[in-house]
Design an enzyme around this catalytic site. Structure first.
Site, mmCIF file in Angstrom:
data_model
loop_
_atom_site.group_PDB
_atom_site.id
_atom_site.type_symbol
_atom_site.label_atom_id
_atom_site.label_comp_id
_atom_site.label_asym_id
_atom_site.label_seq_id
_atom_site.Cartn_x
_atom_site.Cartn_y
_atom_site.Cartn_z
ATOM 1 N N GLU A 25 0.824 -1.223 0.000
ATOM 2 C CA GLU A 25 0.000 0.000 0.000
ATOM 3 C C GLU A 25 0.856 1.271 0.000
ATOM 4 O O GLU A 25 2.079 1.220 0.163
ATOM 5 C CB GLU A 25 -0.942 0.007 1.210
ATOM 6 C CG GLU A 25 -0.213 -0.006 2.543
ATOM 7 C CD GLU A 25 -1.005 0.658 3.668
ATOM 8 O OE1 GLU A 25 -1.467 1.807 3.502
ATOM 9 O OE2 GLU A 25 -1.128 0.023 4.735
ATOM 10 N N LYS A 88 -6.068 10.442 0.924
ATOM 11 C CA LYS A 88 -5.933 9.079 1.429
ATOM 12 C C LYS A 88 -7.101 8.296 0.833
ATOM 13 O O LYS A 88 -8.255 8.636 1.070
ATOM 14 C CB LYS A 88 -6.048 9.203 2.948
ATOM 15 C CG LYS A 88 -5.862 7.986 3.761
ATOM 16 C CD LYS A 88 -5.990 8.374 5.232
ATOM 17 C CE LYS A 88 -6.667 7.261 5.991
ATOM 18 N NZ LYS A 88 -7.152 7.686 7.297
ATOM 19 N N SER A 140 -13.200 1.727 10.289
ATOM 20 C CA SER A 140 -12.371 1.855 9.075
ATOM 21 C C SER A 140 -13.003 1.127 7.896
ATOM 22 O O SER A 140 -13.530 0.011 8.043
ATOM 23 C CB SER A 140 -10.986 1.270 9.332
ATOM 24 O OG SER A 140 -10.252 1.247 8.122
ATOM 25 N N LYS A 159 -3.262 -1.530 15.608
ATOM 26 C CA LYS A 159 -2.697 -0.842 16.773
ATOM 27 C C LYS A 159 -3.763 -0.721 17.851
ATOM 28 O O LYS A 159 -4.954 -0.607 17.554
ATOM 29 C CB LYS A 159 -2.264 0.567 16.384
ATOM 30 C CG LYS A 159 -1.002 0.616 15.559
ATOM 31 C CD LYS A 159 -0.384 1.995 15.624
ATOM 32 C CE LYS A 159 0.954 2.040 14.921
ATOM 33 N NZ LYS A 159 0.841 2.205 13.463
HETATM 34 N N1 PSU Z 1 -2.438 1.555 10.753
HETATM 35 C C1 PSU Z 1 -1.100 1.627 10.860
HETATM 36 N N2 PSU Z 1 -0.398 2.279 9.880
HETATM 37 C C2 PSU Z 1 -1.007 2.820 8.786
HETATM 38 C C3 PSU Z 1 -2.440 2.710 8.687
HETATM 39 C C4 PSU Z 1 -3.104 2.063 9.683
HETATM 40 O O1 PSU Z 1 -0.538 1.150 11.827
HETATM 41 O O2 PSU Z 1 -0.328 3.404 7.929
HETATM 42 C C5 PSU Z 1 -3.132 3.262 7.465
HETATM 43 C C6 PSU Z 1 -3.475 2.115 6.493
HETATM 44 O O3 PSU Z 1 -3.350 2.601 5.167
HETATM 45 C C7 PSU Z 1 -4.942 1.861 6.793
HETATM 46 C C8 PSU Z 1 -5.444 3.247 7.108
HETATM 47 O O4 PSU Z 1 -5.641 1.263 5.721
HETATM 48 O O5 PSU Z 1 -4.381 3.839 7.851
HETATM 49 C C9 PSU Z 1 -6.740 3.232 7.906
HETATM 50 O O6 PSU Z 1 -7.259 4.526 7.988
HETATM 51 P P1 PSU Z 1 -8.764 4.755 8.530
HETATM 52 O O7 PSU Z 1 -8.707 4.348 9.973
HETATM 53 O O8 PSU Z 1 -9.046 6.201 8.346
HETATM 54 O O9 PSU Z 1 -9.642 3.837 7.720
HETATM 55 MN MN MN Z 2 -12.290 6.451 9.990
#
Ligand code: PSU
Ligand code: MN
Length: 304
Positions: A25, A88, A140, A159
């Site tokens: 990614e 993003k 997410s 995390k």
């Molecule tokens: N968690 C990590 N490092 C990251 C991400 C998540 O430890 O870089 C990134 C990944 O690209 C994941 C995104 O798909 O954040 C999720 O963002 P959101 O919670 O806004 O969906």
């Molecule tokens: Mn979100």
């Protein structure tokens, strides 16, 4: 192929010859790590995929074109976008970046979609998104995409800036099995375990490949999640990380940081609060996941 999709020639050749390919990614590059560590880490991860016996294909949108496999110059270009307002891209955002001819960094969700369109079955990353602590409706798009796109994602879990029990429930609802690679417990990114069980433990690339193959034979359209704990030597002290994460999530709430900005903000703040100690674990697990995914991809081509 679709004309918005630019597959790097070496990746196209590998796919045409049914050689193992692993997608990577780009949000981790633009929003997950600071420059220049992000570019160095992306290069190391690609090297780890090659060492594991597969062709790496990092996915990103550059000026409205979806690139599957990036040159070093393109990686450097993306790396320098860290800290800017680069979009993003999860499912929602892909047509916006393409139609408006923008740059876009693909999240786990976005990368799954584009990897699948390119014919790539395996994808390695660090951590997936999940349900945010204290914000049960901030789920997410990664979790929903895992429920609807047939790609196998190799990661170190999520995390603990996230609500891990709730994240596990949403994965279950969406039909996503959690495979523990050499572990009985869901890993928690910096830490090797979370106290939560996985759905099955498997200890070899061949065993995982058999599940991926079975899933493909059934024609089910969801994704699979393979979780690999951070290498022991690079794991963080769980208490140190927990203190940093609690403080970061509290600060985010106080400052009203939410929506797509929440995850990148928390990632950056945790690195600051651990004096960069968490960065070492992050780099180590990214490389290890790239290597592991490559061995699974190779075992998979041996089966089909
Ligand atoms: N968690 C990590 N490092 C990251 C991400 C998540 O430890 O870089 C990134 C990944 O690209 C994941 C995104 O798909 O954040 C999720 O963002 P959101 O919670 O806004 O969906
Ligand atoms: Mn979100």
């Amino acid at each position: 192929m679709h004309n918005y999709l630019v597959i790097q020639p070496v990746v196209a050749t590998a796919l045409a010859e049914n050689k193992p390919v692993v997608a990577l990614e780009s949000t981790v590059i633009t929003h997950g790590l600071p420059y220049p560590d992000n570019v160095e880490t992306a290069v190391k991860m690609q090297t780890a995929v090659r060492e594991g016996g597969a062709m790496p294909a990092t996915i990103a949108i550059i000026k409205g074109q979806v690139h599957v496999g990036l040159t070093d110059d393109q990686l450097e270009y993306l790396g320098r976008l860290a800290g800017t307002a680069v979009r993003k891209c999860s499912r929602r955002d892909i047509p916006l970046a393409i139609g408006n001819e923008e740059d876009g960094a693909t999240t786990v969700a976005g990368t799954m979609i584009l990897a699948h369109q390119a014919g790539i079955r395996l994808f390695a990353t660090g951590g997936i998104g999940g349900v945010h602590r204290g914000h049960p409706f901030d789920i997410s798009a990664d979790l929903l995409e895992l429920g609807r796109t047939p790609v196998t994602v190799v990661s170190s879990g999520a995390k603990s800036i996230l609500d891990l029990p709730a994240t596990r429930e949403v994965l279950e609802t969406n039909g996503v099995p959690i495979i523990g690679y050499g572990t009985d417990e869901l890993p928690a990114f910096f830490a090797r375990s979370s106290g939560l069980p996985v759905d099955i433990r498997l200890d070899t690339p061949e065993a995982v490949a058999r599940i991926v193959q079975a899933h493909q034979q059934t024609g089910l359209q969801n994704g699979l999640l393979v979780t690999v704990p951070v290498p022991e030597a690079d794991a963080c002290d769980p208490q140190m990380v927990e203190v940093a994460i609690s403080r970061a999530t509290q600060e985010a709430d106080e400052q009203g940081i939410h929506g797509p900005a929440a995850t990148p903000w928390l990632l950056r703040r945790v690195v600051e609060l651990t004096n960069g100690r968490s960065l070492q674990a992050n780099v180590a697990l990214l490389r290890n996941n790239g290597y592991t995914a490559a061995t699974i991809a190779q075992a998979l081509t041996g089966l089909s």
